[in-house]
Design a protein around this motif. Structure first.
Motif, mmCIF file in Angstrom:
data_model
loop_
_atom_site.group_PDB
_atom_site.id
_atom_site.type_symbol
_atom_site.label_atom_id
_atom_site.label_comp_id
_atom_site.label_asym_id
_atom_site.label_seq_id
_atom_site.Cartn_x
_atom_site.Cartn_y
_atom_site.Cartn_z
ATOM 1 N N GLN A 226 0.823 -1.210 0.000
ATOM 2 C CA GLN A 226 0.000 0.000 0.000
ATOM 3 C C GLN A 226 0.857 1.260 0.000
ATOM 4 O O GLN A 226 0.507 2.253 -0.632
ATOM 5 C CB GLN A 226 -0.929 -0.022 1.207
ATOM 6 C CG GLN A 226 -1.987 -1.108 1.111
ATOM 7 C CD GLN A 226 -2.690 -1.334 2.427
ATOM 8 O OE1 GLN A 226 -2.057 -1.335 3.487
ATOM 9 N NE2 GLN A 226 -3.989 -1.536 2.379
ATOM 10 N N LEU A 227 1.981 1.209 0.696
ATOM 11 C CA LEU A 227 2.901 2.356 0.672
ATOM 12 C C LEU A 227 3.454 2.572 -0.730
ATOM 13 O O LEU A 227 3.602 3.711 -1.187
ATOM 14 C CB LEU A 227 4.049 2.138 1.654
ATOM 15 C CG LEU A 227 3.759 2.453 3.118
ATOM 16 C CD1 LEU A 227 4.954 2.064 3.972
ATOM 17 C CD2 LEU A 227 3.444 3.931 3.296
ATOM 18 N N LEU B 112 -8.050 2.683 -5.754
ATOM 19 C CA LEU B 112 -7.296 1.972 -6.790
ATOM 20 C C LEU B 112 -7.153 0.486 -6.470
ATOM 21 O O LEU B 112 -7.134 -0.350 -7.384
ATOM 22 C CB LEU B 112 -5.925 2.624 -6.976
ATOM 23 C CG LEU B 112 -5.965 4.019 -7.610
ATOM 24 C CD1 LEU B 112 -4.593 4.674 -7.553
ATOM 25 C CD2 LEU B 112 -6.461 3.948 -9.057
ATOM 26 N N THR B 113 -7.052 0.149 -5.197
ATOM 27 C CA THR B 113 -7.006 -1.268 -4.819
ATOM 28 C C THR B 113 -8.323 -1.946 -5.172
ATOM 29 O O THR B 113 -8.341 -3.085 -5.676
ATOM 30 C CB THR B 113 -6.706 -1.417 -3.320
ATOM 31 O OG1 THR B 113 -5.441 -0.811 -3.022
ATOM 32 C CG2 THR B 113 -6.651 -2.888 -2.913
ATOM 33 N N GLU B 114 -9.443 -1.251 -4.921
ATOM 34 C CA GLU B 114 -10.741 -1.790 -5.317
ATOM 35 C C GLU B 114 -10.826 -1.955 -6.835
ATOM 36 O O GLU B 114 -11.364 -2.952 -7.332
ATOM 37 C CB GLU B 114 -11.851 -0.849 -4.834
ATOM 38 C CG GLU B 114 -12.050 -0.822 -3.334
ATOM 39 C CD GLU B 114 -12.623 -2.112 -2.805
ATOM 40 O OE1 GLU B 114 -13.694 -2.526 -3.288
ATOM 41 O OE2 GLU B 114 -11.990 -2.726 -1.922
ATOM 42 N N GLY C 69 -7.930 -4.771 -7.819
ATOM 43 C CA GLY C 69 -7.958 -6.041 -7.102
ATOM 44 C C GLY C 69 -6.957 -6.165 -5.981
ATOM 45 O O GLY C 69 -7.258 -6.717 -4.931
ATOM 46 N N THR C 70 -5.734 -5.671 -6.207
ATOM 47 C CA THR C 70 -4.695 -5.688 -5.177
ATOM 48 C C THR C 70 -3.911 -4.388 -5.253
ATOM 49 O O THR C 70 -3.893 -3.720 -6.296
ATOM 50 C CB THR C 70 -3.709 -6.860 -5.360
ATOM 51 O OG1 THR C 70 -2.970 -6.668 -6.577
ATOM 52 C CG2 THR C 70 -4.428 -8.203 -5.389
ATOM 53 N N ALA D 19 -2.496 -2.384 -8.613
ATOM 54 C CA ALA D 19 -2.795 -0.953 -8.770
ATOM 55 C C ALA D 19 -1.513 -0.144 -8.902
ATOM 56 O O ALA D 19 -1.418 0.762 -9.740
ATOM 57 C CB ALA D 19 -3.609 -0.466 -7.565
ATOM 58 N N ALA D 20 -0.505 -0.474 -8.090
ATOM 59 C CA ALA D 20 0.763 0.242 -8.165
ATOM 60 C C ALA D 20 1.409 0.062 -9.539
ATOM 61 O O ALA D 20 1.940 1.027 -10.118
ATOM 62 C CB ALA D 20 1.710 -0.238 -7.064
ATOM 63 N N SER D 21 1.359 -1.131 -10.071
ATOM 64 C CA SER D 21 1.925 -1.386 -11.407
ATOM 65 C C SER D 21 1.211 -0.553 -12.455
ATOM 66 O O SER D 21 1.832 0.002 -13.372
ATOM 67 C CB SER D 21 1.843 -2.879 -11.752
ATOM 68 O OG SER D 21 2.636 -3.653 -10.887
#
Length: 275
Positions: A16-17, A257-259, A262-263, A267-269
């Motif tokens: 998440q960070l 963004l996680t929602e 999915g993860t 989302a970070a990617s």
């Protein structure tokens, strides 16, 4: 995995960070493109500076103060109560001159107090930890302390309004690129006394619009007219400065963004691929 409590204190894990830093990098990219240098302000503000903005009149429900403890009174208390102490009573606290701000831009206006800017004004960005005493908390969607990125325009009326248009276009394009189903909703912030002329103008010309995804506001554009310019005696050329800002709640973006993907890792990617 995020751990959360009903007191508004939430822990972010490494994934998440990574996502929080990735999306904030995108927002800092907006600031760089718009020639808005970054500033970092203290976590605390003087109570008198917030009172200059009518903060305690308009946002009494959000206010949080920071105070020192009176050692002699605290020592007496510790001998009389069960340990660990879960609450400190007011009688062991000193009067406070400092508060925890609920928005990152307040410190920026206080820092510019008395400034005479060029006629075209200035843009600045900052990220701050903001604090709001809420009636309830909800994971990353509603926190006691959270991260807020702001890009602020301080300048002539026309410049402040044009900044809002540019900011709205940039955020709309970002949401579309990330596949977020968003809408723009008019909201209000009572910067002005409800009976004042400025408040009446606010009802005619909205000063706050929010970007909403699945019922959650993840960002906003705000136009304050010359309110902060007047209160802080900030000039843009020979005129009192107008201000506007673009604000993002970073943890809310992590949640949204996680929602969406999915993860947090996925989302970070996706966000990092925008660079």
């Amino acid at each position: 995995m995020t751990t959360a409590a009903d007191n508004g204190l939430t822990v972010l894990d490494g994934g998440q960070l990574r996502l929080l830093r990735a999306i904030d990098t995108v927002f800092r990219g907006f600031a760089e493109d718009w020639d808005a240098p970054e500033f970092r302000f203290p976590f605390l503000m003087r109570c008198q500076d917030l009172d200059r903005f009518d903060y305690y009149d308009n946002f009494p429900h959000l206010g949080l103060a920071v105070t020192g403890l009176a050692p002699e009174r605290l020592g007496s208390l510790l001998t009389e109560v069960d340990r660990p102490v879960d609450r400190l009573p007011t009688e062991v606290m000193e009067a406070s001159g400092f508060a925890l701000p609920s928005a990152a831009c307040y410190a920026l206006y206080a820092d510019l107090a008395g400034a005479k800017l060029p006629a075209e004004g200035t843009l600045r960005t900052t990220v701050g930890t903001c604090f709001r005493k809420e009636s309830h908390y909800d994971g990353l969607q509603r926190l006691l302390g959270f991260s807020m990125r702001e890009i602020v325009c301080v300048g002539p009326e026309d410049g402040a309004k044009k900044f809002l248009l540019r900011a709205k276009e940039a955020v709309a394009a970002l949401c579309t690129e990330l596949g977020l189903d968003f809408r723009v909703e008019v909201a209000t912030d009572p910067f002005f006394d409800k009976n004042s002329g400025k408040a009446k103008m606010q009802r005619l010309f909205p000063v706050k619009e929010e970007f909403v995804v699945d019922g959650l506001a993840i960002g906003s554009v705000n136009y304050h007219r010359n309110f902060f310019g007047e209160r802080c005696a900030i000039q843009a050329g020979e005129a009192t400065a107008h201000t506007s800002c673009l604000a993002f709640g970073l943890e809310r973006w992590v949640h949204t963004l996680t929602e969406r993907f999915g993860t947090a890792a996925a989302a970070a990617s996706a966000v990092e691929s925008l660079r």
